[in-house]
Design a protein around this motif. Structure first.
Motif, PDB file in Angstrom:
ATOM      1  N   SER A 239       0.881  -0.355  -0.903  1.00  0.00           N
ATOM      2  CA  SER A 239       0.128   0.205   0.263  1.00  0.00           C
ATOM      3  C   SER A 239      -1.419   0.439   0.085  1.00  0.00           C
ATOM      4  CB  SER A 239       0.510   1.597   0.641  1.00  0.00           C
ATOM      5  OG  SER A 239       2.042   1.565   0.648  1.00  0.00           O
ATOM      6  N   ARG A 240      -1.652   0.579  -1.394  1.00  0.00           N
ATOM      7  CA  ARG A 240      -3.019   0.698  -1.545  1.00  0.00           C
ATOM      8  C   ARG A 240      -3.764  -0.626  -1.340  1.00  0.00           C
ATOM      9  NH1 ARG A 240      -4.094   4.939  -5.056  1.00  0.00           N
ATOM     10  NH2 ARG A 240      -2.320   4.553  -6.170  1.00  0.00           N
ATOM     11  N   GLU A 241      -3.236  -1.624  -1.699  1.00  0.00           N
ATOM     12  CA  GLU A 241      -3.782  -2.863  -1.256  1.00  0.00           C
ATOM     13  C   GLU A 241      -4.139  -3.128  -0.240  1.00  0.00           C
ATOM     14  OE1 GLU A 241      -1.086  -5.618  -3.461  1.00  0.00           O
ATOM     15  OE2 GLU A 241      -1.667  -4.754  -5.363  1.00  0.00           O
ATOM     16  N   ARG A 242      -3.446  -2.254   1.020  1.00  0.00           N
ATOM     17  CA  ARG A 242      -3.530  -2.642   2.327  1.00  0.00           C
ATOM     18  C   ARG A 242      -4.424  -1.774   2.941  1.00  0.00           C
ATOM     19  NH1 ARG A 242       0.041  -6.676   4.071  1.00  0.00           N
ATOM     20  NH2 ARG A 242       0.582  -7.832   1.844  1.00  0.00           N
ATOM     21  N   ASP A 243      -5.137  -0.823   1.874  1.00  0.00           N
ATOM     22  CA  ASP A 243      -5.895   0.300   2.444  1.00  0.00           C
ATOM     23  C   ASP A 243      -5.146   1.520   3.263  1.00  0.00           C
ATOM     24  OD1 ASP A 243      -8.384   0.296   1.403  1.00  0.00           O
ATOM     25  OD2 ASP A 243      -9.227  -0.934   3.187  1.00  0.00           O
ATOM     26  N   LEU A 244      -4.150   1.892   2.703  1.00  0.00           N
ATOM     27  CA  LEU A 244      -3.361   2.846   3.472  1.00  0.00           C
ATOM     28  C   LEU A 244      -3.256   3.949   2.731  1.00  0.00           C
ATOM     29  CD1 LEU A 244      -0.383   0.802   4.806  1.00  0.00           C
ATOM     30  CD2 LEU A 244      -2.501   1.282   6.063  1.00  0.00           C
ATOM     31  N   VAL A 245      -3.698   3.995   1.360  1.00  0.00           N
ATOM     32  CA  VAL A 245      -3.665   5.150   0.813  1.00  0.00           C
ATOM     33  C   VAL A 245      -5.126   6.151   0.814  1.00  0.00           C
ATOM     34  CG1 VAL A 245      -3.519   5.834  -1.736  1.00  0.00           C
ATOM     35  CG2 VAL A 245      -2.030   4.157  -0.793  1.00  0.00           C
ATOM     36  N   ASP A 246      -6.274   5.526   0.577  1.00  0.00           N
ATOM     37  CA  ASP A 246      -7.467   6.182   0.318  1.00  0.00           C
ATOM     38  C   ASP A 246      -7.894   7.002   1.968  1.00  0.00           C
ATOM     39  OD1 ASP A 246      -7.688   5.527  -1.848  1.00  0.00           O
ATOM     40  OD2 ASP A 246      -9.073   3.944  -1.707  1.00  0.00           O
ATOM     41  N   GLY A 247      -8.038   8.058   1.545  1.00  0.00           N
ATOM     42  CA  GLY A 247      -8.416   8.874   3.123  1.00  0.00           C
ATOM     43  C   GLY A 247      -7.222   9.689   3.495  1.00  0.00           C
ATOM     44  N   ALA A 255       5.279  10.912   0.201  1.00  0.00           N
ATOM     45  CA  ALA A 255       6.596  11.339   0.956  1.00  0.00           C
ATOM     46  C   ALA A 255       6.796  10.096   1.628  1.00  0.00           C
ATOM     47  CB  ALA A 255       6.228  12.547   1.739  1.00  0.00           C
ATOM     48  N   ALA A 256       6.144   9.743   2.389  1.00  0.00           N
ATOM     49  CA  ALA A 256       6.427   8.500   3.178  1.00  0.00           C
ATOM     50  C   ALA A 256       6.963   7.427   2.431  1.00  0.00           C
ATOM     51  CB  ALA A 256       5.262   8.019   4.038  1.00  0.00           C
ATOM     52  N   ALA A 257       6.466   6.858   1.412  1.00  0.00           N
ATOM     53  CA  ALA A 257       6.746   5.975   0.349  1.00  0.00           C
ATOM     54  C   ALA A 257       8.304   6.203  -0.067  1.00  0.00           C
ATOM     55  CB  ALA A 257       5.781   5.871  -0.910  1.00  0.00           C
ATOM     56  N   ASN A 287       4.207   8.757  10.646  1.00  0.00           N
ATOM     57  CA  ASN A 287       2.995   7.912  10.864  1.00  0.00           C
ATOM     58  C   ASN A 287       2.634   7.072   9.593  1.00  0.00           C
ATOM     59  OD1 ASN A 287       2.537   8.929  13.349  1.00  0.00           O
ATOM     60  ND2 ASN A 287       1.183  10.618  12.523  1.00  0.00           N
ATOM     61  N   ARG A 288       2.796   7.845   8.387  1.00  0.00           N
ATOM     62  CA  ARG A 288       2.535   7.034   6.978  1.00  0.00           C
ATOM     63  C   ARG A 288       3.620   5.830   6.953  1.00  0.00           C
ATOM     64  NH1 ARG A 288      -1.140   9.821   7.268  1.00  0.00           N
ATOM     65  NH2 ARG A 288      -1.493   8.117   8.640  1.00  0.00           N
ATOM     66  N   ILE A 292       3.054   1.765   6.752  1.00  0.00           N
ATOM     67  CA  ILE A 292       3.346   0.970   5.632  1.00  0.00           C
ATOM     68  C   ILE A 292       4.278  -0.078   5.854  1.00  0.00           C
ATOM     69  CG2 ILE A 292       4.742   1.329   3.279  1.00  0.00           C
ATOM     70  CD1 ILE A 292       3.654   4.026   3.037  1.00  0.00           C
ATOM     71  N   CYS A 293       5.424   0.226   6.784  1.00  0.00           N
ATOM     72  CA  CYS A 293       6.145  -0.763   7.159  1.00  0.00           C
ATOM     73  C   CYS A 293       5.629  -1.838   7.957  1.00  0.00           C
ATOM     74  CB  CYS A 293       7.494  -0.317   7.743  1.00  0.00           C
ATOM     75  SG  CYS A 293       8.480   0.745   7.074  1.00  0.00           S
ATOM     76  N   ALA A 294       4.881  -1.440   8.537  1.00  0.00           N
ATOM     77  CA  ALA A 294       4.267  -2.351   9.614  1.00  0.00           C
ATOM     78  C   ALA A 294       3.285  -3.395   8.797  1.00  0.00           C
ATOM     79  CB  ALA A 294       3.222  -1.659  10.662  1.00  0.00           C
ATOM     80  N   ALA A 295       2.470  -2.907   7.709  1.00  0.00           N
ATOM     81  CA  ALA A 295       1.648  -3.689   6.969  1.00  0.00           C
ATOM     82  C   ALA A 295       2.286  -4.385   5.862  1.00  0.00           C
ATOM     83  CB  ALA A 295       0.796  -2.654   6.083  1.00  0.00           C
ATOM     84  N   LEU A 296       3.339  -4.034   5.426  1.00  0.00           N
ATOM     85  CA  LEU A 296       4.157  -4.785   4.706  1.00  0.00           C
ATOM     86  C   LEU A 296       5.529  -5.650   5.033  1.00  0.00           C
ATOM     87  CD1 LEU A 296       3.885  -2.366   1.613  1.00  0.00           C
ATOM     88  CD2 LEU A 296       2.616  -4.106   1.759  1.00  0.00           C
TER      89      LEU A 296
END
Length: 302
Positions: A239-247, A255-257, A287-288, A292-296
DNA sequence: AAGACGAAAGTGGTTGA
DNA sequence: TCAACAACTTTCGTCTT
């Protein structure tokens, strides 16, 4: 609670002090200076500090025990106890005594402050199940806080909790601000305020908190199979690689993961369960995890 | 009935003029 | 210092299993 009217604030001289009977803490209502009451229940916690040089940052115990006589009031008026004026020849001597006394008293207050704070830190720490090394680290911070004059006007509790929080972060411990608020009975505001002051004036370099630090605790709190932990960490990294972590809030991401992995691996947990355990709302988990699911390209259909 | 969903409005913290 | 902003929460009605 009423306080003997012989007690005055060291800073502004006000007699308007209020006492917290539980903590033995005395706060000036005028300038906010934290004083410490005379009778302090050291409690058993103190013991654990003794005999351990590294942790022994506090004042010696006998500082607390002896010498109540020293705190005898020297009134600022030049009268003796019967109300008669003191002769001029004695006045200079009294000035000197007062000066000396106030100096001695202020270091005494410091020692008391430390003592109370350390037992507070111990109490909070064991209450939250934090390791001894964390509370020791916190004690070091507290001492620095005292040395840097950061205690003035703040409650000992709040600063003690802030030190614990800081120490916990320093070692990558899995306690969020909310955990601290729950575990210490210190309000969110005073805690964050003390925390910020502390962080700023001690110029500590802290790594930003990552979701990873919560994974272990969350997994065990939800009694997930141990091998799922690795998968959760993995998912967070992706998720971090898809920019879903920072911020995002680290607890939310963790929790979402965890929600996703638990479902994928046949050990599903409801959003509510995870929300209650982690202090993140269901909405945020949703939301999280949708992100994540969409991006991956993950599908949770069973 | 329980769990998941998502819209809408509100909150608190960060950022940038 | 203030306003804009994104993340997060609360609440609540609806859909799915």
């Amino acid at each position: 609670m009423e306080v003997r009217d012989t007690v005055k604030c060291d800073d502004c001289g006000s007699r308007d002090l209020s006492r917290d009977p539980v903590r033995g803490e005395l706060v000036c209502q005028d300038c906010g200076l934290v004083l410490i009451d005379q009778e302090i229940d050291l409690g058993p916690e103190w013991r654990s500090f003794e005999g351990d040089d590294k942790a022994r940052t506090g004042a010696a115990m006998n500082v607390m025990m002896h010498d109540k006589g020293l705190s005898t009031e020297l009134d600022w008026q030049n009268k003796d106890y019967s109300g008669k004026s003191i002769s001029t020849s004695n006045r200079i001597q009294f000035q000197r005594l007062r000066k000396w006394q106030s100096r001695a008293r202020s270091t005494k207050h410091m020692d008391r402050n430390l003592t109370v704070a350390f037992s507070e830190i111990q109490r909070m720490s064991s209450n939250m199940g934090l390791s001894k090394s964390i509370s020791e680290e916190a004690a070091v911070y507290y001492r620095k806080a005292v040395e840097n004059n950061l205690i003035r006007g703040r409650s000992i509790d709040a600063m003690a909790a802030a030190c614990l929080y800081l120490a916990n972060q320093k070692v990558g411990g899995a306690r969020s601000l909310d955990d601290m608020v729950k575990g210490t009975r210190v309000g969110r505001k005073p805690l964050t305020r003390s925390y910020k002051v502390l962080k700023k004036s001690l110029r500590l370099r802290l790594d930003p908190v990552t979701p990873e630090v919560y994974v272990n605790r969350y997994c065990s709190d939800l009694a997930l199979r141990p091998e799922l932990e690795e998968k959760v960490l993995n998912l967070i990294e992706q998720s971090r690689e898809r920019d879903l972590v920072d911020g995002r809030s680290p607890t939310g991401v963790a929790a979402a993961a965890l929600y996703v992995v638990a479902r994928m691996e046949g050990q599903p947990r409801t959003q509510r369960e995870i929300a209650d355990m982690s202090g993140v709302t269901e909405v945020t988990i949703r939301n999280r995890y949708k992100e994540i699911c969409a991006a991956l390209d993950i599908s949770l259909e069973d």
